[in-house]
Scaffold this motif. Sequence first.
Motif, mmCIF file in Angstrom:
data_model
loop_
_atom_site.group_PDB
_atom_site.id
_atom_site.type_symbol
_atom_site.label_atom_id
_atom_site.label_comp_id
_atom_site.label_asym_id
_atom_site.label_seq_id
_atom_site.Cartn_x
_atom_site.Cartn_y
_atom_site.Cartn_z
ATOM 1 N N ASP A 25 0.809 -1.217 0.000
ATOM 2 C CA ASP A 25 0.000 0.000 0.000
ATOM 3 C C ASP A 25 0.847 1.274 0.000
ATOM 4 O O ASP A 25 0.327 2.363 -0.253
ATOM 5 C CB ASP A 25 -0.988 0.011 1.177
ATOM 6 N N VAL A 26 2.147 1.151 0.265
ATOM 7 C CA VAL A 26 3.026 2.322 0.250
ATOM 8 C C VAL A 26 3.865 2.379 -1.027
ATOM 9 O O VAL A 26 4.680 3.282 -1.200
ATOM 10 C CB VAL A 26 3.967 2.330 1.472
ATOM 11 N N VAL A 27 3.665 1.407 -1.917
ATOM 12 C CA VAL A 27 4.465 1.324 -3.137
ATOM 13 C C VAL A 27 3.673 1.929 -4.294
ATOM 14 O O VAL A 27 2.551 1.509 -4.570
ATOM 15 C CB VAL A 27 4.837 -0.140 -3.448
ATOM 16 N N SER A 28 4.254 2.907 -4.967
ATOM 17 C CA SER A 28 3.578 3.556 -6.083
ATOM 18 C C SER A 28 3.571 2.635 -7.295
ATOM 19 O O SER A 28 4.343 1.672 -7.378
ATOM 20 C CB SER A 28 4.283 4.862 -6.438
ATOM 21 N N TRP A 29 2.703 2.973 -8.283
ATOM 22 C CA TRP A 29 2.670 2.158 -9.489
ATOM 23 C C TRP A 29 4.004 2.197 -10.239
ATOM 24 O O TRP A 29 4.475 1.148 -10.692
ATOM 25 C CB TRP A 29 1.517 2.567 -10.391
ATOM 26 N N PRO A 30 4.662 3.339 -10.391
ATOM 27 C CA PRO A 30 5.982 3.315 -11.030
ATOM 28 C C PRO A 30 6.974 2.413 -10.295
ATOM 29 O O PRO A 30 7.814 1.760 -10.927
ATOM 30 C CB PRO A 30 6.420 4.785 -11.000
ATOM 31 N N HIS A 147 -3.209 -9.608 7.703
ATOM 32 C CA HIS A 147 -2.964 -8.267 7.184
ATOM 33 C C HIS A 147 -2.426 -8.219 5.760
ATOM 34 O O HIS A 147 -3.084 -7.672 4.875
ATOM 35 C CB HIS A 147 -1.993 -7.532 8.122
ATOM 36 N N ALA A 148 -1.231 -8.760 5.519
ATOM 37 C CA ALA A 148 -0.602 -8.526 4.224
ATOM 38 C C ALA A 148 0.375 -9.638 3.860
ATOM 39 O O ALA A 148 0.969 -10.282 4.735
ATOM 40 C CB ALA A 148 0.127 -7.186 4.222
ATOM 41 N N HIS A 149 0.549 -9.819 2.554
ATOM 42 C CA HIS A 149 1.554 -10.732 2.002
ATOM 43 C C HIS A 149 2.060 -10.082 0.706
ATOM 44 O O HIS A 149 1.721 -10.513 -0.396
ATOM 45 C CB HIS A 149 0.926 -12.100 1.733
ATOM 46 N N PRO A 150 2.880 -9.039 0.836
ATOM 47 C CA PRO A 150 3.238 -8.238 -0.331
ATOM 48 C C PRO A 150 3.966 -9.000 -1.430
ATOM 49 O O PRO A 150 3.700 -8.769 -2.618
ATOM 50 C CB PRO A 150 4.120 -7.130 0.255
ATOM 51 N N THR A 151 4.874 -9.894 -1.071
ATOM 52 C CA THR A 151 5.623 -10.592 -2.131
ATOM 53 C C THR A 151 4.733 -11.553 -2.900
ATOM 54 O O THR A 151 4.934 -11.765 -4.103
ATOM 55 C CB THR A 151 6.843 -11.331 -1.565
ATOM 56 N N ILE A 190 -5.568 -6.852 -3.619
ATOM 57 C CA ILE A 190 -6.494 -5.763 -3.901
ATOM 58 C C ILE A 190 -5.714 -4.513 -4.312
ATOM 59 O O ILE A 190 -6.056 -3.837 -5.290
ATOM 60 C CB ILE A 190 -7.387 -5.469 -2.677
ATOM 61 N N TRP A 191 -4.644 -4.209 -3.593
ATOM 62 C CA TRP A 191 -3.847 -3.017 -3.907
ATOM 63 C C TRP A 191 -3.196 -3.137 -5.281
ATOM 64 O O TRP A 191 -3.292 -2.237 -6.109
ATOM 65 C CB TRP A 191 -2.766 -2.820 -2.836
ATOM 66 N N THR A 192 -2.497 -4.238 -5.520
ATOM 67 C CA THR A 192 -1.734 -4.346 -6.767
ATOM 68 C C THR A 192 -2.638 -4.464 -7.982
ATOM 69 O O THR A 192 -2.378 -3.845 -9.023
ATOM 70 C CB THR A 192 -0.781 -5.544 -6.715
ATOM 71 N N LEU A 193 -3.715 -5.241 -7.872
ATOM 72 C CA LEU A 193 -4.554 -5.496 -9.047
ATOM 73 C C LEU A 193 -5.410 -4.296 -9.423
ATOM 74 O O LEU A 193 -5.598 -3.995 -10.599
ATOM 75 C CB LEU A 193 -5.419 -6.729 -8.817
ATOM 76 N N THR A 194 -5.930 -3.589 -8.431
ATOM 77 C CA THR A 194 -6.691 -2.387 -8.775
ATOM 78 C C THR A 194 -5.753 -1.293 -9.276
ATOM 79 O O THR A 194 -6.113 -0.513 -10.155
ATOM 80 C CB THR A 194 -7.522 -1.876 -7.587
ATOM 81 N N ALA A 195 -4.540 -1.241 -8.749
ATOM 82 C CA ALA A 195 -3.555 -0.285 -9.259
ATOM 83 C C ALA A 195 -3.208 -0.596 -10.710
ATOM 84 O O ALA A 195 -2.933 0.313 -11.506
ATOM 85 C CB ALA A 195 -2.289 -0.309 -8.404
ATOM 86 N N ALA A 196 -3.239 -1.892 -11.066
ATOM 87 C CA ALA A 196 -2.955 -2.307 -12.442
ATOM 88 C C ALA A 196 -4.141 -2.081 -13.369
ATOM 89 O O ALA A 196 -4.018 -2.285 -14.581
ATOM 90 C CB ALA A 196 -2.560 -3.785 -12.460
#
Length: 342
Positions: A25-30, A147-151, A190-196
């Motif tokens: 959630d703190v990682v920008s799309w770029p 909570h999260a599993h970023p990798t 949810i974060w990565t896929l909606t950002a994509a």
Amino acid sequence: MTTVASAAPGASTVSWHHRHLIDVDVVSWPEIELIMRTTEEMKGILARPIRKVPALNGRRVTTLFYEASTRTRVSFETAARNLSADVVSIATATSSVTKGESLVDTIRTLEALGAEILVMRHSVSGAPYLAAEIFGGHVLNGGDGWHAHPTQALLDLYTMREHVPGGDLRGRKVAIVGDILHSRVARSNIWTLTAAGAELWLCGPATLLRGMDRWAGAWSGGAIPGHGRFNVTSDIDAAVRDADVVMGLRIQRERMQGGLLPSLREYAAMFQLNAERVSLAKPDAIVMHPGPMNEGVEIAPDVAISGRSVITDQVANGVAVRMALLYLLAGSHEPAHAEAAL
């Protein structure tokens, strides 16, 4: 903070400024694109006869897992060794944790023993944030509570882009089916896929979707700038129909307290990803699962090994993604392009 230039020649310059990676959630799309490009470089290394480079030579990576794990732990350790890091693996079942040592004391001890990058999995949501506050090096979250599993989310994104025609998820329908309530995988996805730009559908029994409709409503209402909407439903046919990607989630039996499911048999009858349900997706749709799988419960065995399945690709891509993240977090090189250091 470390600064690492874009890994792709000719790409716009993007720098990596994060000391830790606790969630996406703190990682920008770029920055996500930078991770994807760096992963591609790592895939090139893994295709070589000798899958090892000196990028992290002399750096110490410590894995600290308070929960059982095969894929994530081994993937991280393989990734670190491929980068020539020194790897120390801590099994809490045989450590001083069993004698009552606190998380804070354990982390201070590991740092005193030379740990520089700490890969951590914990059953309590938020534990990696505490670790990041007291650890002098870099913390990489291998999964915390619900909570999260970023990798996992990043390797899922990479795998989808690898298989979806054109590699672009904008407008593509992605259905995630299963135990959404307890799933750190779903939350990070949810974060990565909606950002994509994907059209995301979350599906499961109503008891395993609690709170997600309110979150989806706030998200779609603009509470999360730059991210698209996602849908929440208990109608599996609606979720899977015309999907480009169908992902099953493990039913976490260890967390099924308070009658959340009448029985596993009933869940399988209503929500299992079987051949009939998967046939509702697009003809070229792929099937995914973050593992471990309860075959015969959330996914039928024949679907798990079918031509649509890219589950083994997810496992393989996990090594490349984790190599990329260790490399970016360590920030241990000076050249402008990753290729020069690898």
